[in-house]
Write an enzyme that holds these catalytic residues in place. Structure first.
Site, PDB file in Angstrom:
ATOM      1  N   ASN A 169       0.884  -1.168   0.000  1.00 42.36           N
ATOM      2  CA  ASN A 169       0.000   0.000   0.000  1.00 42.36           C
ATOM      3  C   ASN A 169       0.919   1.213   0.000  1.00 42.36           C
ATOM      4  O   ASN A 169       1.458   1.595   1.034  1.00 42.36           O
ATOM      5  CB  ASN A 169      -0.881  -0.041   1.249  1.00 42.36           C
ATOM      6  CG  ASN A 169      -1.825   1.156   1.325  1.00 42.36           C
ATOM      7  OD1 ASN A 169      -1.753   2.068   0.496  1.00 42.36           O
ATOM      8  ND2 ASN A 169      -2.687   1.153   2.311  1.00 42.36           N
TER       9      ASN A 169
ATOM     10  N   ARG B 258      -2.436  -2.071  -3.558  1.00 44.21           N
ATOM     11  CA  ARG B 258      -3.653  -1.286  -3.366  1.00 44.21           C
ATOM     12  C   ARG B 258      -3.576  -0.108  -4.337  1.00 44.21           C
ATOM     13  O   ARG B 258      -2.581   0.620  -4.372  1.00 44.21           O
ATOM     14  CB  ARG B 258      -3.711  -0.760  -1.938  1.00 44.21           C
ATOM     15  CG  ARG B 258      -4.885   0.164  -1.741  1.00 44.21           C
ATOM     16  CD  ARG B 258      -4.890   0.776  -0.364  1.00 44.21           C
ATOM     17  NE  ARG B 258      -6.066   1.602  -0.210  1.00 44.21           N
ATOM     18  CZ  ARG B 258      -6.081   2.744   0.469  1.00 44.21           C
ATOM     19  NH1 ARG B 258      -4.988   3.182   1.057  1.00 44.21           N
ATOM     20  NH2 ARG B 258      -7.188   3.436   0.559  1.00 44.21           N
TER      21      ARG B 258
ATOM     22  N   HIS C 278     -12.775   2.826   0.040  1.00 44.41           N
ATOM     23  CA  HIS C 278     -12.792   1.767   1.071  1.00 44.41           C
ATOM     24  C   HIS C 278     -13.506   0.515   0.557  1.00 44.41           C
ATOM     25  O   HIS C 278     -13.992  -0.293   1.358  1.00 44.41           O
ATOM     26  CB  HIS C 278     -13.532   2.215   2.356  1.00 44.41           C
ATOM     27  CG  HIS C 278     -12.845   3.288   3.137  1.00 44.41           C
ATOM     28  ND1 HIS C 278     -13.540   4.326   3.733  1.00 44.41           N
ATOM     29  CD2 HIS C 278     -11.538   3.482   3.445  1.00 44.41           C
ATOM     30  CE1 HIS C 278     -12.680   5.112   4.361  1.00 44.41           C
ATOM     31  NE2 HIS C 278     -11.459   4.636   4.208  1.00 44.41           N
TER      32      HIS C 278
ATOM     33  N   ASN D 287      -9.845   6.983  10.566  1.00 44.32           N
ATOM     34  CA  ASN D 287      -9.486   8.376  10.382  1.00 44.32           C
ATOM     35  C   ASN D 287     -10.205   8.905   9.132  1.00 44.32           C
ATOM     36  O   ASN D 287     -10.814   9.968   9.141  1.00 44.32           O
ATOM     37  CB  ASN D 287      -7.965   8.450  10.237  1.00 44.32           C
ATOM     38  CG  ASN D 287      -7.482   9.832  10.502  1.00 44.32           C
ATOM     39  OD1 ASN D 287      -8.141  10.628  11.161  1.00 44.32           O
ATOM     40  ND2 ASN D 287      -6.318  10.140   9.961  1.00 44.32           N
TER      41      ASN D 287
ATOM     42  N   ARG E 139     -11.318  15.520   7.777  1.00 44.36           N
ATOM     43  CA  ARG E 139     -12.085  15.932   6.581  1.00 44.36           C
ATOM     44  C   ARG E 139     -13.493  16.359   6.961  1.00 44.36           C
ATOM     45  O   ARG E 139     -14.117  15.745   7.834  1.00 44.36           O
ATOM     46  CB  ARG E 139     -12.162  14.782   5.571  1.00 44.36           C
ATOM     47  CG  ARG E 139     -10.859  14.506   4.880  1.00 44.36           C
ATOM     48  CD  ARG E 139     -10.958  13.278   3.978  1.00 44.36           C
ATOM     49  NE  ARG E 139      -9.820  12.404   4.212  1.00 44.36           N
ATOM     50  CZ  ARG E 139      -9.782  11.112   3.920  1.00 44.36           C
ATOM     51  NH1 ARG E 139     -10.830  10.527   3.360  1.00 44.36           N
ATOM     52  NH2 ARG E 139      -8.715  10.405   4.170  1.00 44.36           N
TER      53      ARG E 139
ATOM     54  N   ASP F 181      -8.050  12.261  16.807  1.00 44.84           N
ATOM     55  CA  ASP F 181      -8.102  10.919  17.393  1.00 44.84           C
ATOM     56  C   ASP F 181      -9.203  10.847  18.451  1.00 44.84           C
ATOM     57  O   ASP F 181      -9.215  11.644  19.396  1.00 44.84           O
ATOM     58  CB  ASP F 181      -6.730  10.584  17.999  1.00 44.84           C
ATOM     59  CG  ASP F 181      -6.613   9.115  18.358  1.00 44.84           C
ATOM     60  OD1 ASP F 181      -7.508   8.587  19.049  1.00 44.84           O
ATOM     61  OD2 ASP F 181      -5.621   8.506  17.937  1.00 44.84           O
ATOM     62  N   PHE F 182     -10.084   9.872  18.302  1.00 45.45           N
ATOM     63  CA  PHE F 182     -11.248   9.786  19.197  1.00 45.45           C
ATOM     64  C   PHE F 182     -10.868   9.473  20.639  1.00 45.45           C
ATOM     65  O   PHE F 182     -11.620   9.768  21.554  1.00 45.45           O
ATOM     66  CB  PHE F 182     -12.265   8.772  18.658  1.00 45.45           C
ATOM     67  CG  PHE F 182     -13.085   9.366  17.548  1.00 45.45           C
ATOM     68  CD1 PHE F 182     -12.582   9.435  16.270  1.00 45.45           C
ATOM     69  CD2 PHE F 182     -14.336   9.895  17.798  1.00 45.45           C
ATOM     70  CE1 PHE F 182     -13.302  10.019  15.242  1.00 45.45           C
ATOM     71  CE2 PHE F 182     -15.083  10.471  16.776  1.00 45.45           C
ATOM     72  CZ  PHE F 182     -14.559  10.535  15.499  1.00 45.45           C
ATOM     73  N   ARG F 183      -9.669   8.884  20.845  1.00 45.67           N
ATOM     74  CA  ARG F 183      -9.226   8.649  22.225  1.00 45.67           C
ATOM     75  C   ARG F 183      -8.956   9.976  22.916  1.00 45.67           C
ATOM     76  O   ARG F 183      -9.328  10.180  24.078  1.00 45.67           O
ATOM     77  CB  ARG F 183      -7.966   7.776  22.228  1.00 45.67           C
ATOM     78  CG  ARG F 183      -8.275   6.340  21.870  1.00 45.67           C
ATOM     79  CD  ARG F 183      -7.039   5.585  21.489  1.00 45.67           C
ATOM     80  NE  ARG F 183      -6.529   6.036  20.188  1.00 45.67           N
ATOM     81  CZ  ARG F 183      -5.652   5.364  19.460  1.00 45.67           C
ATOM     82  NH1 ARG F 183      -5.161   4.240  19.895  1.00 45.67           N
ATOM     83  NH2 ARG F 183      -5.254   5.825  18.292  1.00 45.67           N
TER      84      ARG F 183
ATOM     85  N   GLY G  79     -10.606   1.627  12.759  1.00 43.83           N
ATOM     86  CA  GLY G  79     -10.101   2.064  14.067  1.00 43.83           C
ATOM     87  C   GLY G  79     -11.167   2.451  15.084  1.00 43.83           C
ATOM     88  O   GLY G  79     -11.195   1.921  16.195  1.00 43.83           O
TER      89      GLY G  79
ATOM     90  N   GLY H 248     -14.652   2.237  14.615  1.00 42.20           N
ATOM     91  CA  GLY H 248     -15.750   1.261  14.605  1.00 42.20           C
ATOM     92  C   GLY H 248     -15.421  -0.004  15.385  1.00 42.20           C
ATOM     93  O   GLY H 248     -16.283  -0.590  16.031  1.00 42.20           O
TER      94      GLY H 248
ATOM     95  N   GLU I 201      -7.974  -5.387   5.085  1.00 42.70           N
ATOM     96  CA  GLU I 201      -7.824  -5.053   3.667  1.00 42.70           C
ATOM     97  C   GLU I 201      -6.647  -5.803   3.045  1.00 42.70           C
ATOM     98  O   GLU I 201      -6.699  -6.183   1.880  1.00 42.70           O
ATOM     99  CB  GLU I 201      -7.653  -3.536   3.513  1.00 42.70           C
ATOM    100  CG  GLU I 201      -8.966  -2.797   3.766  1.00 42.70           C
ATOM    101  CD  GLU I 201      -8.793  -1.319   4.042  1.00 42.70           C
ATOM    102  OE1 GLU I 201      -8.269  -0.984   5.122  1.00 42.70           O
ATOM    103  OE2 GLU I 201      -9.182  -0.498   3.197  1.00 42.70           O
TER     104      GLU I 201
HETATM  105  P1  ADP Z   1      -7.015   5.044   8.798  1.00 44.40           P
HETATM  106  O1  ADP Z   1      -6.740   3.651   8.249  1.00 44.40           O
HETATM  107  O2  ADP Z   1      -8.085   5.788   8.068  1.00 44.40           O
HETATM  108  O3  ADP Z   1      -5.793   5.861   9.052  1.00 44.40           O
HETATM  109  P2  ADP Z   1      -7.824   3.617  11.189  1.00 44.40           P
HETATM  110  O4  ADP Z   1      -8.901   2.717  10.714  1.00 44.40           O
HETATM  111  O5  ADP Z   1      -6.514   3.022  11.555  1.00 44.40           O
HETATM  112  O6  ADP Z   1      -7.634   4.850  10.239  1.00 44.40           O
HETATM  113  O7  ADP Z   1      -8.401   4.397  12.464  1.00 44.40           O
HETATM  114  C1  ADP Z   1      -7.605   5.295  13.185  1.00 44.40           C
HETATM  115  C2  ADP Z   1      -8.468   5.975  14.221  1.00 44.40           C
HETATM  116  O8  ADP Z   1      -9.091   4.992  15.058  1.00 44.40           O
HETATM  117  C3  ADP Z   1      -7.688   6.841  15.199  1.00 44.40           C
HETATM  118  O9  ADP Z   1      -7.504   8.141  14.711  1.00 44.40           O
HETATM  119  C4  ADP Z   1      -8.577   6.831  16.417  1.00 44.40           C
HETATM  120  O10 ADP Z   1      -9.493   7.913  16.333  1.00 44.40           O
HETATM  121  C5  ADP Z   1      -9.363   5.558  16.311  1.00 44.40           C
HETATM  122  N1  ADP Z   1      -8.996   4.605  17.363  1.00 44.40           N
HETATM  123  C6  ADP Z   1      -7.999   3.698  17.341  1.00 44.40           C
HETATM  124  N2  ADP Z   1      -7.988   3.004  18.491  1.00 44.40           N
HETATM  125  C7  ADP Z   1      -8.994   3.467  19.257  1.00 44.40           C
HETATM  126  C8  ADP Z   1      -9.503   3.165  20.558  1.00 44.40           C
HETATM  127  N3  ADP Z   1      -8.955   2.221  21.309  1.00 44.40           N
HETATM  128  N4  ADP Z   1     -10.574   3.853  20.994  1.00 44.40           N
HETATM  129  C9  ADP Z   1     -11.133   4.811  20.231  1.00 44.40           C
HETATM  130  N5  ADP Z   1     -10.698   5.146  19.004  1.00 44.40           N
HETATM  131  C10 ADP Z   1      -9.653   4.496  18.525  1.00 44.40           C
END
Ligand code: ADP
Length: 396
Positions: A7, A90, A179, A210, A240, A282-284, A330, A332, A383
């Protein structure tokens, strides 16, 4: 057969070696800061992660370093390049030309290059990875797996925008969706887990990372998805904006003294929950800030959740019903609070969530109660495995 999955982005490259018989990951890692300074991360199955800082002026040099790591006497997983039977790449945008994965040929590269107009950040970088691999492994078959391919089954009413039709004819301006590899993988897994025929299910997949998108999969085909001509449309994402009134572009350009590229940069990189919260994408971090009383972080999360709820409603309507809803990527897969907040507003569909199941992490699991009318699942996306499977299917 061992498949090298690549990728490739403009300054980074993720890779995995997957054995297609056992579907085990033999090694994985990434190259970062290609063309800047260079950093290789390599991890063999069951082994420690190794990080090497080393000059990587070009993608070809980055891939050579990956190959060297894979063949390293001590920590490598293959003895010679002959043990790589195929490479799966990819590729982000296949336009209307590719409704499925395809063997990479000169003709295919030409068409992907022509699609670069539609994905200027991604397709050129993907092709750099393809060419570098071809130079280093001239006899190894390669396959391109497109993010857009799965959505080529969308009907006209879903993919046409309400703009003059000649823009579609002349410039192929339409909804493509992204996706696709993830939406396809997750919707198939859902059917398998529920033990239902894929061709008879109405599924809504929420790929919340993300980058985030939702897809309506009816009878095994994508019939609508939230991303559009580019990955900017749809949900509010990490950085975004997702859907926005196009008039805001001109309005903001004037107010902020920015040109079109400047505004698009804001909508792509400084918007979403990052822009709303001023805290993080980042949702954390948003959860921590919310718990500390940060109102903007709380509002950003609510806006994100609300948009997901609206799209689920739209797709349930578009399919005249829904049998199952899947959460992946991430956010979900990991964020039980977001899933709970979304599902709380889906009781009109007869959805009930099992709180204990929803609290689990990192595994395929049904999180709805046995009597929930619509099943809700968490399915970790994969993926790379999907790309490896597509690659083997074409090469064999
Ligand atoms: P991408 O592939 O689009 O870069 P990911 O599917 O890897 O993104 O998702 C990354 C995002 O997942 C992070 O920015 C964060 O917001 C979220 N994330 C990852 N781990 C956790 C967690 N334990 N709790 C809540 N959110 C999380």
């Amino acid at each position: 057969m061992n498949v090298l999955v690549i990728n490739c982005g403009s300054s980074s490259l993720k890779y995995q070696v997957i054995n297609s018989d056992s579907e085990a990951v033999l090694a994985k890692g990434l190259c970062e800061r290609i063309g800047i300074d260079g950093r290789l991360v390599y991890q063999p199955a069951g082994g420690e992660k190794e990080i090497t800082e080393a000059a990587m002026p070009t993608h070809k040099q980055a891939i050579q370093m990956v190959i060297d790591a894979l063949m390293n006497e001590k920590t490598g997983v293959i003895k010679s390049l002959d043990e790589i039977g195929a490479v799966g790449h990819r590729v982000v945008h296949g336009g209307e030309k590719f409704a499925a994965s395809a063997i990479i040929t000169d003709e295919m590269i030409k068409v992907v290059d022509e699609c670069s107009d539609l994905a200027p950040l991604h397709n050129p970088a993907n092709l750099i990875g393809v060419r570098a691999c071809q130079e280093l492994m001239p006899n190894t078959p390669m396959v391109g797996v497109f993010d857009t391919a799965f959505h080529q089954t969308m009907p006209k009413e879903a993919y046409l925008y309400g703009v003059p039709y000649e823009y579609y004819e002349k410039y192929a301006v339409r909804k493509y969706g992204f996706h696709g590899t993830s939406h396809s993988y997750v919707s198939k897994r859902a059917a398998a887990i529920l033990n239902k025929p894929y061709e008879e299910l109405k599924t809504i997949v929420c790929h919340l990372g993300n980058g985030a998108s939702i897809c309506a999969v009816k009878n095994g085909e994508s019939v609508d998805t939230s991303m559009g001509l580019s990955p900017l449309e749809g949900l509010v994402m990490g950085t975004r904006s997702g859907d926005i009134d196009p008039s805001a572009v001109e309005f903001l350009a004037k107010k902020e003294g920015l040109d079109l590229a400047g505004i698009l940069n804001v909508l792509n990189k400084k918007s979403g929950v990052l822009g709303l919260s001023g805290v993080s994408s980042d949702f954390r971090d948003l959860e921590t800030a919310t718990n500390e009383g940060n109102e903007r972080a709380k509002a950003a999360t609510q806006v994100f959740v609300y948009r997901v709820i609206k799209y689920i409603g739209a797709y349930a309507a578009a399919m005249n019903g829904v049998d199952c809803i899947c959460f992946t990527a991430g956010v979900g897969e990991n964020d039980s609070n977001i899933r709970k907040a979304v599902c709380k507003n889906l009781s009109y569909l007869g959805i009930q969530i099992d709180e204990a199941a929803n609290a689990k992490r990192g595994e395929e699991i049904v999180i709805s109660t046995p009597d929930s009318k619509v099943k809700v699942l968490v399915i970790p996306t994969n993926e790379e495995l999907a790309i490896a499977r597509e690659t083997v299917a074409l090469v064999k």
